[in-house]
Design a protein around this motif. Structure first.
Motif, PDB file in Angstrom:
ATOM      1  N   SER A  33      50.124  30.544 -69.239  1.00 29.66           N
ATOM      2  CA  SER A  33      48.729  30.592 -68.803  1.00 29.66           C
ATOM      3  C   SER A  33      48.600  31.179 -67.400  1.00 29.66           C
ATOM      4  O   SER A  33      47.513  31.558 -66.974  1.00 29.66           O
ATOM      5  N   CYS A  34      49.713  31.276 -66.687  1.00 29.42           N
ATOM      6  CA  CYS A  34      49.716  31.872 -65.350  1.00 29.42           C
ATOM      7  C   CYS A  34      49.402  33.370 -65.429  1.00 29.42           C
ATOM      8  O   CYS A  34      49.514  33.977 -66.489  1.00 29.42           O
ATOM      9  N   GLN A  54      47.054  28.626 -61.122  1.00 28.63           N
ATOM     10  CA  GLN A  54      45.691  28.166 -61.357  1.00 28.63           C
ATOM     11  C   GLN A  54      44.701  29.080 -60.654  1.00 28.63           C
ATOM     12  O   GLN A  54      45.041  29.735 -59.658  1.00 28.63           O
ATOM     13  N   TYR A  74      47.538  29.613 -56.274  1.00 30.82           N
ATOM     14  CA  TYR A  74      46.167  29.848 -56.703  1.00 30.82           C
ATOM     15  C   TYR A  74      45.785  31.322 -56.652  1.00 30.82           C
ATOM     16  O   TYR A  74      45.978  31.992 -55.633  1.00 30.82           O
ATOM     17  N   THR A 109      42.791  23.314 -72.362  1.00 33.58           N
ATOM     18  CA  THR A 109      41.619  23.111 -71.526  1.00 33.58           C
ATOM     19  C   THR A 109      41.974  22.389 -70.245  1.00 33.58           C
ATOM     20  O   THR A 109      43.023  21.777 -70.123  1.00 33.58           O
ATOM     21  N   VAL A 110      41.045  22.457 -69.319  1.00 40.02           N
ATOM     22  CA  VAL A 110      41.160  21.749 -68.061  1.00 40.02           C
ATOM     23  C   VAL A 110      40.110  20.646 -68.109  1.00 40.02           C
ATOM     24  O   VAL A 110      38.981  20.880 -68.536  1.00 40.02           O
ATOM     25  N   GLN A 113      36.561  21.360 -66.829  1.00 38.44           N
ATOM     26  CA  GLN A 113      35.987  22.649 -67.224  1.00 38.44           C
ATOM     27  C   GLN A 113      35.298  22.520 -68.575  1.00 38.44           C
ATOM     28  O   GLN A 113      35.615  21.636 -69.357  1.00 38.44           O
ATOM     29  N   GLN A 117      37.425  26.515 -72.412  1.00 35.52           N
ATOM     30  CA  GLN A 117      37.943  27.273 -71.286  1.00 35.52           C
ATOM     31  C   GLN A 117      39.415  26.912 -71.089  1.00 35.52           C
ATOM     32  O   GLN A 117      39.727  25.831 -70.620  1.00 35.52           O
ATOM     33  N   SER A 118      40.297  27.809 -71.443  1.00 36.24           N
ATOM     34  CA  SER A 118      41.714  27.553 -71.208  1.00 36.24           C
ATOM     35  C   SER A 118      42.040  27.868 -69.755  1.00 36.24           C
ATOM     36  O   SER A 118      41.322  28.612 -69.082  1.00 36.24           O
ATOM     37  N   ILE A 119      43.125  27.317 -69.276  1.00 36.15           N
ATOM     38  CA  ILE A 119      43.589  27.626 -67.923  1.00 36.15           C
ATOM     39  C   ILE A 119      43.845  29.120 -67.815  1.00 36.15           C
ATOM     40  O   ILE A 119      43.500  29.746 -66.815  1.00 36.15           O
ATOM     41  N   LEU A 122      40.567  30.991 -67.342  1.00 33.52           N
ATOM     42  CA  LEU A 122      40.076  30.785 -65.976  1.00 33.52           C
ATOM     43  C   LEU A 122      40.859  31.633 -64.976  1.00 33.52           C
ATOM     44  O   LEU A 122      40.284  32.207 -64.047  1.00 33.52           O
ATOM     45  N   ASN A 123      42.175  31.723 -65.171  1.00 36.18           N
ATOM     46  CA  ASN A 123      43.012  32.537 -64.290  1.00 36.18           C
ATOM     47  C   ASN A 123      42.640  34.019 -64.392  1.00 36.18           C
ATOM     48  O   ASN A 123      42.549  34.719 -63.378  1.00 36.18           O
TER      49      ASN A 123
END
Length: 178
Positions: A33-34, A54, A74, A109-110, A113, A117-119, A122-123
């Motif tokens: 997810s990064c 994140q 981040y 998910t977070v 959020q 919305q997956s991490i 969002l990234n």
């Protein structure tokens, strides 16, 4: 080792790291997810790659403080830092080739959020937004999906080799007990 990359430095980039290179280097990292952002100034032979975990820091209200020890974690902090360090080394922002990778939906998910919305998503959204704010057009991007990626960034040519990584079977076997 022989071949055109034989004399290159080799770096394994871990999560929450930033690598800036002045010599030809092969930088390898694994993304789920990064996201990884690469920047390269072809005339100076200067390149950078980050591995952000994140989108934003929950403590962030404005710009990331220069002294923050976790800024490379981040997206919202590491991209401005990359630009700052490359410009400080003599890079002209308009000459940078920018690429974006990762952001798979491997972590769903977070908690705080909206559902869906997956991490990874969002990234991706954070990276695209910040890069646009700096006036960058992505030369290449391969983002999203359900699988991780292994990437190898050649800082000399700017080429990024990508190999898809499948997590699904091993995760399913662990969660079902089979």
């Amino acid at each position: 080792m022989t071949g055109p990359d034989a004399d290159f430095e080799r770096v394994y980039l871990k999560p929450a790291e930033l690598c800036i290179c002045r010599v030809p280097t092969l930088v390898t990292t694994i993304l789920g997810s990064c996201v990884a952002v690469t920047m390269r100034h072809p005339k100076l032979g200067l390149a950078a790659i980050c591995h952000a975990l994140q989108a934003t820091c929950s403590k962030l209200s404005g710009e990331c403080p220069r002294h923050c020890e976790k800024k490379y974690q981040y997206v919202a902090c590491v991209i401005p830092e990359m630009v700052h360090l490359l410009e400080a080394a003599g890079a002209n922002r308009e000459m940078l080739e920018v690429k974006l990778f990762g952001g798979a939906a491997v972590l769903r998910t977070v908690a705080d959020q909206p559902i869906g919305q997956s991490i990874g998503r969002l990234n991706i959204e954070a990276a695209k937004s910040i890069l646009a704010r700096y006036g960058f057009d992505l030369k290449v991007h391969q983002v999203g999906g359900m699988y991780g990626r292994k990437i190898i960034f050649n800082t000399h040519t700017g080429e990024v080799k990508i190999k898809r990584i499948q997590y699904a079977e091993s995760v399913r076997a662990i969660t079902t007990g089979k």
